[in-house]
Design a protein around this motif. Structure first.
Motif, short mmCIF file in Angstrom:
data_model
loop_
_atom_site.label_atom_id
_atom_site.label_comp_id
_atom_site.label_asym_id
_atom_site.label_seq_id
_atom_site.Cartn_x
_atom_site.Cartn_y
_atom_site.Cartn_z
N ASN A 144 5.15 -1.45 -6.84
CA ASN A 144 3.95 -1.74 -7.63
C ASN A 144 2.75 -2.10 -6.75
O ASN A 144 2.13 -3.15 -6.92
CB ASN A 144 4.26 -2.88 -8.60
N PRO A 145 2.41 -1.22 -5.80
CA PRO A 145 1.30 -1.53 -4.88
C PRO A 145 -0.04 -1.48 -5.61
O PRO A 145 -0.18 -0.78 -6.62
CB PRO A 145 1.37 -0.40 -3.85
N SER A 146 -1.03 -2.21 -5.10
CA SER A 146 -2.35 -2.16 -5.74
C SER A 146 -3.12 -0.92 -5.29
O SER A 146 -4.04 -0.49 -5.97
CB SER A 146 -3.13 -3.43 -5.43
N VAL A 147 -2.72 -0.35 -4.16
CA VAL A 147 -3.41 0.83 -3.62
C VAL A 147 -2.40 1.93 -3.32
O VAL A 147 -1.35 1.67 -2.73
CB VAL A 147 -4.17 0.48 -2.33
N ALA B 2 6.57 5.58 -3.36
CA ALA B 2 5.33 4.90 -2.99
C ALA B 2 4.92 3.83 -4.00
O ALA B 2 4.24 2.87 -3.65
CB ALA B 2 4.20 5.91 -2.82
N ILE B 3 5.32 4.00 -5.27
CA ILE B 3 4.87 3.03 -6.29
C ILE B 3 5.96 2.04 -6.71
O ILE B 3 5.71 1.18 -7.55
CB ILE B 3 4.31 3.73 -7.56
N ILE C 173 0.88 -1.17 0.00
CA ILE C 173 0.00 0.00 0.00
C ILE C 173 0.91 1.21 0.00
O ILE C 173 1.54 1.52 1.01
CB ILE C 173 -0.89 0.02 1.27
N GLY C 174 1.04 1.88 -1.14
CA GLY C 174 1.91 3.05 -1.20
C GLY C 174 1.25 4.22 -0.48
O GLY C 174 0.03 4.36 -0.53
N VAL C 175 2.06 5.02 0.20
CA VAL C 175 1.51 6.18 0.90
C VAL C 175 2.31 7.43 0.55
O VAL C 175 3.54 7.39 0.50
CB VAL C 175 1.53 5.98 2.45
N VAL C 176 1.57 8.52 0.29
CA VAL C 176 2.19 9.80 -0.02
C VAL C 176 1.63 10.83 0.96
O VAL C 176 0.43 10.84 1.23
CB VAL C 176 1.85 10.22 -1.47
N VAL D 65 -6.69 6.61 -3.30
CA VAL D 65 -7.55 7.27 -2.31
C VAL D 65 -6.79 8.50 -1.85
O VAL D 65 -5.67 8.40 -1.35
CB VAL D 65 -7.84 6.35 -1.11
N MET D 66 -7.38 9.68 -2.05
CA MET D 66 -6.67 10.93 -1.79
C MET D 66 -7.51 11.88 -0.94
O MET D 66 -8.57 12.31 -1.37
CB MET D 66 -6.34 11.57 -3.15
#
Ligand code: ADP
Ligand code: ADP
Length: 228
Positions: A155-158, A151-152, A81-84, A191-192
């Motif tokens: 290759n996260p799905s979210v 974050a990517i 789950i990538g987070v920014v 989701v932002m």
């Protein structure tokens, strides 16, 4: 992709931040989370990447029930789950390349393959030519692009973003949104949380409005709905 069932969150000090949320977000959706300050947006988002645990209810990401993830497995979850964040959170002593490579989960990968993947994501955020720079040598928009690359990289799905344009001027904010849209078009669910009325009202996407820790609105091509 993401399902919350009857989710509640009360902080240890007694603040009831989330009060019974049920939502479902499909694969490849792009969702804005909006609402007044203190409404519970950050908490809602933190629950999704297991920064906070719900007091009650269940949260499923893909086929994983977050409450069942053991503490020691959280680092692995974070890679899926990538987070920014609004304030980028880059490591200041590492170069752009190293910031991204550091987050890459490598299991017996060759150096050449690591390099290939890091340069691939730097290309997506258009920063290949600044791989050797330190974060402090970059503009805010460039730093956010590094954070997106980090974050990517697995290759996260979210991809979860908490006010990713909050510290950026309007023009730079649009550059970031273009990149997020490209990532979404490749199939990543986004989701932002945002206070950016102009972006929400221009790039029509699903809007979930949170007020008082509940879903006040959930619209397919919604608008921002607040003054600012
Ligand atoms: P938003 O992101 O919409 O501004 P938050 O999720 O940050 O809302 O906050 C929701 C409520 O929870 C607020 O009343 C806030 O003060 C409270 N809150 C947020 N984080 C914590 C915390 N770690 N401990 C206690 N209360 C908190
Ligand atoms: P710390 O917060 O311990 O200094 P880092 O600097 O490694 O940790 O990371 C900063 C933040 O970025 C942390 O909240 C971490 O969870 C997050 N993070 C690190 N790697 C990734 C990644 N691949 N995808 C999404 N978020 C990440």
């Amino acid at each position: 992709m993401i399902t919350m069932k009857e989710v509640w969150k009360t902080y240890p000090n007694g603040v009831m931040a989330i009060n019974g949320i049920d939502i479902h977000i499909d694969k490849s959706e792009f969702v804005y989370v909006v609402g007044p300050s203190g409404a519970g947006k950050s908490t809602f988002i933190k629950l999704m990447y297991r920064e906070e645990k719900p007091t009650r209810g269940s949260i499923q990401i893909g086929d994983e029930e977050l409450s069942k993830v053991k503490e020691r497995h959280i680092p692995y979850l974070r890679r899926r789950i990538g987070v920014v964040f609004q304030d980028f959170k880059l490591l200041p002593t590492l170069s752009v390349y190293e910031n991204v490579a550091f987050a890459l989960e490598v299991i017996e990968e060759s150096k050449a393959n690591i390099r290939k993947r890091v340069m691939q994501v730097l290309e997506i955020v258009r920063l290949k030519n600044k791989a050797r720079f330190l974060p402090q040598e970059l503009s805010g928009g460039e730093q956010q692009r590094v954070a997106i690359a980090r974050a990517i990289v697995n290759n996260p799905s979210v991809l979860i973003a908490d006010e990713p344009t909050g510290n950026l001027d309007p023009e730079t904010s649009w550059e970031i949104m273009k990149i997020l849209e490209e990532i979404n078009n490749r199939g990543t669910t986004i989701v932002m949380a945002t206070h950016n009325k102009e972006i929400v009202n221009t790039m029509r996407k699903r809007v979930i409005a949170i007020e008082g820790g509940r879903v006040a609105r959930d619209e397919a091509k919604g608008d921002y709905g607040y003054e600012r």
